[in-house]
Design an enzyme around this catalytic site. Structure first.
Site, mmCIF file in Angstrom:
data_model
loop_
_atom_site.group_PDB
_atom_site.id
_atom_site.type_symbol
_atom_site.label_atom_id
_atom_site.label_comp_id
_atom_site.label_asym_id
_atom_site.label_seq_id
_atom_site.Cartn_x
_atom_site.Cartn_y
_atom_site.Cartn_z
ATOM 1 N N ASN A 34 0.837 -1.199 0.000
ATOM 2 C CA ASN A 34 0.000 0.000 0.000
ATOM 3 C C ASN A 34 0.872 1.249 0.000
ATOM 4 O O ASN A 34 2.101 1.146 0.000
ATOM 5 C CB ASN A 34 -0.940 -0.027 1.216
ATOM 6 C CG ASN A 34 -0.170 -0.077 2.522
ATOM 7 O OD1 ASN A 34 0.542 0.865 2.868
ATOM 8 N ND2 ASN A 34 -0.282 -1.187 3.235
ATOM 9 N N ARG A 35 0.258 2.423 0.014
ATOM 10 C CA ARG A 35 0.990 3.685 -0.164
ATOM 11 C C ARG A 35 1.619 4.259 1.099
ATOM 12 O O ARG A 35 2.109 5.380 1.090
ATOM 13 C CB ARG A 35 0.063 4.746 -0.763
ATOM 14 C CG ARG A 35 -0.368 4.457 -2.179
ATOM 15 C CD ARG A 35 -1.180 5.630 -2.721
ATOM 16 N NE ARG A 35 -1.814 5.278 -3.980
ATOM 17 C CZ ARG A 35 -1.174 5.301 -5.148
ATOM 18 N NH1 ARG A 35 0.080 5.662 -5.232
ATOM 19 N NH2 ARG A 35 -1.818 4.958 -6.254
#
Ligand code: CTP
Ligand code: CA
Length: 226
Positions: A34-35
């Site tokens: 994920n970011r």
């Protein structure tokens, strides 16, 4: 904001912080992630050191400089994050779950590289264990602080998580386009506990971290005297 002087606030206390994303392997060369940049967790570690605490960071893969005076344990997967945090948490006064831990992981990790054959590919995922809820269930639980990343209905979801996971405090932030939070230098936190709430206004993550540490100490002292 008026930045708090943190000196001695956490003298003699031990703080455990999880930070960064996790990587869930699909095969030897691919993973789901994920970011999360890890910046919020690292900033919290720095602020806790400044407050005089002994700090351990359980970190997913990040591109950040190490924080001086902090013990770092690097992990990759949600499962490793769970083991490293749960096995330590009872020896700490505070746990702050700032990591963006994968909610789902592949049912099978292929031993060899997945080859492209078919037009469509389905990957089966299973739920991971919740590290934060696990810490809050320990017999000798630390003061337990969660994060909540939300794109909508922030207060509702944050309050739900506070009660469902039996937390002492939760810091919610908006995520998504132009919102601060994930993969951003800045953040704004909506902090909730059982008897109150506070907004820590949009600012650099280092400044936000100092204010959150101060709020945690305030709530912890309140809890211990009531
Ligand atoms: N968390 C955790 N273990 C997981 C997933 C999340 O400890 N397997 C923690 C995060 O570190 C964070 C908190 O739970 O402190 C909230 O994470 P968030 O993704 O906002 O909420 P979830 O409970 O995972 O629910 P959802 O993603 O559906 O909003
Ligand atoms: Ca999640």
């Amino acid at each position: 904001p008026n930045l708090p002087d943190l000196t001695l606030l956490l003298q003699g206390k031990k703080v455990l912080i999880s930070a960064g994303p996790t990587r869930e392997a699909l095969d030897p060369v691919r993973y789901i992630t994920n970011r999360s940049s890890g910046k919020m967790g690292y900033a919290l570690a720095k602020a806790a050191v400044e407050a005089g605490a002994q700090v351990t960071l359980v970190s997913g893969p990040v591109a950040l400089a190490p924080v001086s005076q902090v013990e770092v344990i690097f992990v990759e997967s949600a499962e490793q994050m769970y083991a490293e945090v749960i096995n330590r948490a009872e020896r700490y006064d505070i746990y702050i779950g700032a990591a963006a831990i994968a909610d789902y992981t592949p049912v099978n990790t292929q031993a060899t590289k997945i080859k492209k054959h078919t037009e469509a590919l389905v990957i089966n995922l299973k739920k991971t264990r919740d590290v934060l809820a696990g810490v809050a269930q320990l017999a000798k639980r630390p003061f337990t602080v969660g994060f909540a990343a939300e794109t909508h209905d922030l207060e509702q979801y944050a309050q739900d998580k506070l009660y469902k996971k039996n937390l002492d405090m939760i810091a919610a932030n908006w995520v998504g386009k132009d919102q601060g939070g994930f993969d951003s230098e800045q953040n704004e936190l909506h902090v909730f506990w059982r008897t109150g709430q506070k907004i820590i206004a949009m600012a650099d993550k280092n400044q936000i971290a100092k204010q959150l540490i101060q709020l945690i100490v305030e709530r912890m002292n309140e809890k211990n005297t009531t």
